[in-house]
Design a protein around this motif. Structure first.
Motif, PDB file in Angstrom:
ATOM      1  N   ALA A 111     -10.301  -0.986   4.312  1.00 26.65           N
ATOM      2  CA  ALA A 111      -8.914  -0.640   4.030  1.00 26.65           C
ATOM      3  C   ALA A 111      -8.038  -1.026   5.211  1.00 26.65           C
ATOM      4  CB  ALA A 111      -8.785   0.856   3.749  1.00 26.65           C
ATOM      5  N   VAL A 112      -6.781  -1.314   4.911  1.00 30.63           N
ATOM      6  CA  VAL A 112      -5.794  -1.631   5.938  1.00 30.63           C
ATOM      7  C   VAL A 112      -4.560  -0.791   5.632  1.00 30.63           C
ATOM      8  CG1 VAL A 112      -4.348  -3.406   6.975  1.00 30.63           C
ATOM      9  CG2 VAL A 112      -6.639  -3.990   6.163  1.00 30.63           C
ATOM     10  N   PHE A 113      -4.111  -0.020   6.621  1.00 28.95           N
ATOM     11  CA  PHE A 113      -2.952   0.847   6.430  1.00 28.95           C
ATOM     12  C   PHE A 113      -1.877   0.533   7.457  1.00 28.95           C
ATOM     13  CE2 PHE A 113      -6.255   3.448   4.462  1.00 28.95           C
ATOM     14  CZ  PHE A 113      -5.625   3.785   3.262  1.00 28.95           C
ATOM     15  N   SER A 114      -0.646   0.599   7.017  1.00 25.95           N
ATOM     16  CA  SER A 114       0.483   0.458   7.911  1.00 25.95           C
ATOM     17  C   SER A 114       0.625   1.761   8.699  1.00 25.95           C
ATOM     18  CB  SER A 114       1.748   0.198   7.091  1.00 25.95           C
ATOM     19  OG  SER A 114       2.862   0.147   7.935  1.00 25.95           O
ATOM     20  N   ARG A 115       0.885   1.656   9.979  1.00 24.73           N
ATOM     21  CA  ARG A 115       1.020   2.836  10.834  1.00 24.73           C
ATOM     22  C   ARG A 115       2.284   2.718  11.673  1.00 24.73           C
ATOM     23  NH1 ARG A 115      -2.120   5.763   8.038  1.00 24.73           N
ATOM     24  NH2 ARG A 115      -4.324   5.805   8.525  1.00 24.73           N
ATOM     25  N   PRO A 152      -7.689 -10.240   4.101  1.00 26.55           N
ATOM     26  CA  PRO A 152      -8.158 -10.255   2.713  1.00 26.55           C
ATOM     27  C   PRO A 152      -7.549  -9.095   1.920  1.00 26.55           C
ATOM     28  CG  PRO A 152      -9.840  -9.353   4.126  1.00 26.55           C
ATOM     29  CD  PRO A 152      -8.745  -9.850   5.028  1.00 26.55           C
ATOM     30  N   ARG A 153      -7.584  -9.221   0.614  1.00 26.36           N
ATOM     31  CA  ARG A 153      -7.086  -8.149  -0.239  1.00 26.36           C
ATOM     32  C   ARG A 153      -8.098  -7.020  -0.241  1.00 26.36           C
ATOM     33  NH1 ARG A 153      -3.541  -9.996  -4.799  1.00 26.36           N
ATOM     34  NH2 ARG A 153      -4.435  -8.158  -5.773  1.00 26.36           N
ATOM     35  N   VAL A 154      -7.663  -5.834   0.156  1.00 26.26           N
ATOM     36  CA  VAL A 154      -8.533  -4.660   0.165  1.00 26.26           C
ATOM     37  C   VAL A 154      -7.759  -3.474  -0.380  1.00 26.26           C
ATOM     38  CG1 VAL A 154      -9.974  -5.383   2.100  1.00 26.26           C
ATOM     39  CG2 VAL A 154      -7.918  -4.084   2.545  1.00 26.26           C
ATOM     40  N   LEU A 162      -6.432   3.619  -7.121  1.00 26.73           N
ATOM     41  CA  LEU A 162      -5.581   2.569  -6.585  1.00 26.73           C
ATOM     42  C   LEU A 162      -6.287   1.216  -6.723  1.00 26.73           C
ATOM     43  CD1 LEU A 162      -4.437   4.308  -3.313  1.00 26.73           C
ATOM     44  CD2 LEU A 162      -3.137   4.067  -5.410  1.00 26.73           C
ATOM     45  N   PRO A 163      -5.627   0.229  -7.303  1.00 30.70           N
ATOM     46  CA  PRO A 163      -6.260  -1.096  -7.400  1.00 30.70           C
ATOM     47  C   PRO A 163      -6.264  -1.790  -6.040  1.00 30.70           C
ATOM     48  CG  PRO A 163      -4.018  -1.196  -8.177  1.00 30.70           C
ATOM     49  CD  PRO A 163      -4.304   0.269  -7.865  1.00 30.70           C
ATOM     50  N   GLN A 164      -7.071  -2.829  -5.943  1.00 27.33           N
ATOM     51  CA  GLN A 164      -7.067  -3.595  -4.713  1.00 27.33           C
ATOM     52  C   GLN A 164      -5.762  -4.360  -4.625  1.00 27.33           C
ATOM     53  OE1 GLN A 164     -10.492  -6.069  -4.387  1.00 27.33           O
ATOM     54  NE2 GLN A 164     -11.762  -4.388  -3.675  1.00 27.33           N
ATOM     55  N   ALA A 165      -5.051  -4.182  -3.541  1.00 25.67           N
ATOM     56  CA  ALA A 165      -3.761  -4.834  -3.361  1.00 25.67           C
ATOM     57  C   ALA A 165      -3.521  -5.050  -1.888  1.00 25.67           C
ATOM     58  CB  ALA A 165      -2.649  -3.967  -3.949  1.00 25.67           C
TER      59      ALA A 165
END
Length: 166
Positions: A111-115, A152-154, A162-165
């Motif tokens: 996963a990648v999250f904006s912080r 990559p899309r994760v 939640l779909p992969q986006a």
């Protein structure tokens, strides 16, 4: 001279496939430029660099300036060891800090999250399969968007609905 020209042509056909015009000009130059290019190709076995940007690795007690590079399969972070604040950090603290010269495979990213970092929306946190995470801060929000689109899309999984986006 003929041997040098042959070695340059052999190198060009074997090691340099998708290089830009600037690299081609370097190949026409002296042997030092050719050897420098060979070292870069050996260091970058994962493929061409898609994006390279200045960044900060945010870790407990340590904020390390460096360069984040994204290839087609990996993320690399290399700390700037000449940075004055980095030189002042106690070596005992650095022993517990991971990722200062890190490499993370795309296959490991979950996963990648904006912080937010220092009240600015300029950071990303990347979560790995081994239940660790790494946080990077970038100069501005435009750079964050470029980095996100290079990754990559994760997603966080279908169990959360939640779909992969991106």
């Amino acid at each position: 001279e003929e041997d040098v020209v042959k070695s340059k042509k052999t190198f060009r056909s074997q090691a340099v496939v998708n290089q830009n015009a600037e690299t081609e000009l370097m190949l026409e130059g002296d042997d030092d430029a050719v050897s420098l290019l060979q070292e870069k190709e050996i260091d970058n076995l994962a493929g061409p660099v898609v994006l390279s940007t200045p960044a900060q690795l945010i870790a407990p007690v340590v904020v390390a300036k460096g360069t984040l590079s994204i290839t087609t399969t990996e993320i690399y972070f290399e700390v700037d060891e000449d940075d004055l604040p980095f030189k002042k950090i106690d070596p005992k603290v650095l022993a517990y800090t991971e990722g200062l010269h890190g490499k993370w495979m795309f296959s490991e990213i979950r996963a990648v999250f904006s912080r937010r970092y220092l009240l600015q929306n300029t950071a990303l946190e990347v979560f790995m399969a081994n239940r660790t995470s790494v946080m990077f801060n970038f100069p501005d929000q435009a750079t964050v968007k470029k980095v996100v689109y290079s990754l990559p899309r994760v997603g966080v999984g279908t169990s959360y609905g939640l779909p992969q986006a991106r």
